[in-house]
Design an enzyme around this catalytic site. Sequence first.
Site, PDB file in Angstrom:
ATOM      1  N   CYS A   5     -26.313  -3.320  -5.192  1.00  0.00           N
ATOM      2  CA  CYS A   5     -26.872  -1.995  -5.416  1.00  0.00           C
ATOM      3  C   CYS A   5     -26.241  -1.168  -6.537  1.00  0.00           C
ATOM      4  CB  CYS A   5     -26.849  -1.152  -4.160  1.00  0.00           C
ATOM      5  SG  CYS A   5     -27.393  -2.015  -2.711  1.00  0.00           S
ATOM      6  N   ASP A 348     -18.682 -20.075 -19.104  1.00  0.00           N
ATOM      7  CA  ASP A 348     -19.505 -19.444 -18.055  1.00  0.00           C
ATOM      8  C   ASP A 348     -18.634 -18.463 -17.287  1.00  0.00           C
ATOM      9  OD1 ASP A 348     -21.688 -18.809 -16.545  1.00  0.00           O
ATOM     10  OD2 ASP A 348     -21.966 -20.797 -15.673  1.00  0.00           O
ATOM     11  N   ASP A 349     -19.305 -17.559 -16.532  1.00  0.00           N
ATOM     12  CA  ASP A 349     -18.518 -16.521 -15.848  1.00  0.00           C
ATOM     13  C   ASP A 349     -17.823 -17.041 -14.599  1.00  0.00           C
ATOM     14  OD1 ASP A 349     -20.526 -16.062 -13.589  1.00  0.00           O
ATOM     15  OD2 ASP A 349     -21.737 -15.569 -15.335  1.00  0.00           O
ATOM     16  N   CYS A 385     -16.529 -13.215   0.261  1.00  0.00           N
ATOM     17  CA  CYS A 385     -16.384 -11.773   0.058  1.00  0.00           C
ATOM     18  C   CYS A 385     -16.958 -11.035   1.259  1.00  0.00           C
ATOM     19  CB  CYS A 385     -17.128 -11.350  -1.202  1.00  0.00           C
ATOM     20  SG  CYS A 385     -17.076  -9.566  -1.446  1.00  0.00           S
TER      21      CYS A 385
END
Length: 474
Positions: A5, A348-349, A385
Amino acid sequence: MHESCGVFGVYSPNEDVARLTFFALFALQHRGQESAGIATSNGKQIRVYTGMGRVSNVFTEESLQRLTGHIAIGHNRYSTAGSSRAANAQPILVGNDGNTLGIAHNGNIVNATYLYEELAGLGYRFHGSTDSEVIANLILSCPEKSQIAKIQYAMRRLQGAYSMVIITPRELYAVRDPLGVRPLCLGTIDHGWVVASETCALDHIGATFVREVEPGEIVAINANGVTSYPGESSRRGLCIFEYIYFARLDSMINGKLLYIARQAMGAGLALEHPVDADLVIAVPDSATAAGTGYAQESGISVAEGLVKNRYVGRTFIEPDQRIRDLGVKLKFNPMRQMLDGERLVVVDDSIVRGTTTPSVVKILRKAGAKEIHMRICAPPIKYPCFFGVDMATRRELIASQKSVPEICEFIGADTLGYLSIEGLIKAVGLPREHFCLACFTGDYPIPVQLEMDKLALEAIGAGQPANVCDGNEK
Ligand code: SF4
């Protein structure tokens, strides 16, 4: 990997606040595309309009014109707690005449089920299944008269991540959890004030950045201006993935432009994992700056080798099996003439489950790449997470199951190098104590029950996030 969000708020007697919020939500669209909504107040009454899909799908000229007033809050949603359906779109409005408030929330409340049961037992009714509705009712349930006391009461009871904006008939509030897991900033616009998840939203609407909302702080904005109610906690836990992936390149967090931080990650990768190669390419878009950083530090040329089809996002149209089988091809198109016969460094991340990277390697090989050396900005992700990032359960995280050489073999690369935690912290340029690094270290900044995975969360809460606050404090 997805975050949950983007929020925005504005208090400005001289502006079309609904339209400003609409454009700010556009700038924050990368933070969530499942639903969008705006609530406005004219000093007496709060109106709200929400819908499923992206900002441009939800609002029409007509719906914006009906959202009158001088205070507004807005929300883009990616669901992590509560399913993707219209009842869960935000802002959420609770209360009745004289005691109404609307809330737009970014984060995840880990003790929401416990609070939900308590509030439901007291007779509070819930229309959706989000932890945000729990927060709104918790604030409402406090018998104190002052709105600040009510919010402070809720903050004492909430555990988890929340950066949020709250609208009442006469006031706008910006609230950030004591760890500051998600970003939130304050700005001015002409004679008013704005609050946003990221500074890029301020830039797009012509607002001026003033400062970050501090962890644990409540900022109250009304006809008398801005009043700050600081928090007491000195512990910090900003999600490091805001720097790696979530926030937009042109946003600033803690005074650092994200583009510069990501370039420094790429440079760090070049120092930690040098390799003899012909060309650096990045997986677009989030690793583009890191690719440039790797190239600058290593002296290897950089080019675009993969083109991203930007309009393949989340969609409510289910692809058929044949289309689904195309997988990563739907998203990335390799440019053979750039790649044929080249020894590539591919930046890449992150690698989360390890489901996408093998397909990227495969399409690059098919396009003629001679060698593929994967370089990853995020250190190995070994723990899930609990703070609002839709990641994976622990057993799904490839780095919790395999060593780096095993992952390299699994993805089909010639070599694989992850940036170290130290390298990442150096790139971001703030002390390690400022960040949550729990998905790399397992050291959660608030108590969580480590082995409770997302499946268990859903099973226990029937869509509500579970209470994961018992024990295991680190
Ligand atoms: S666990 Fe990882 S993804 Fe979640 S808030 Fe902490 S750093 Fe961010």
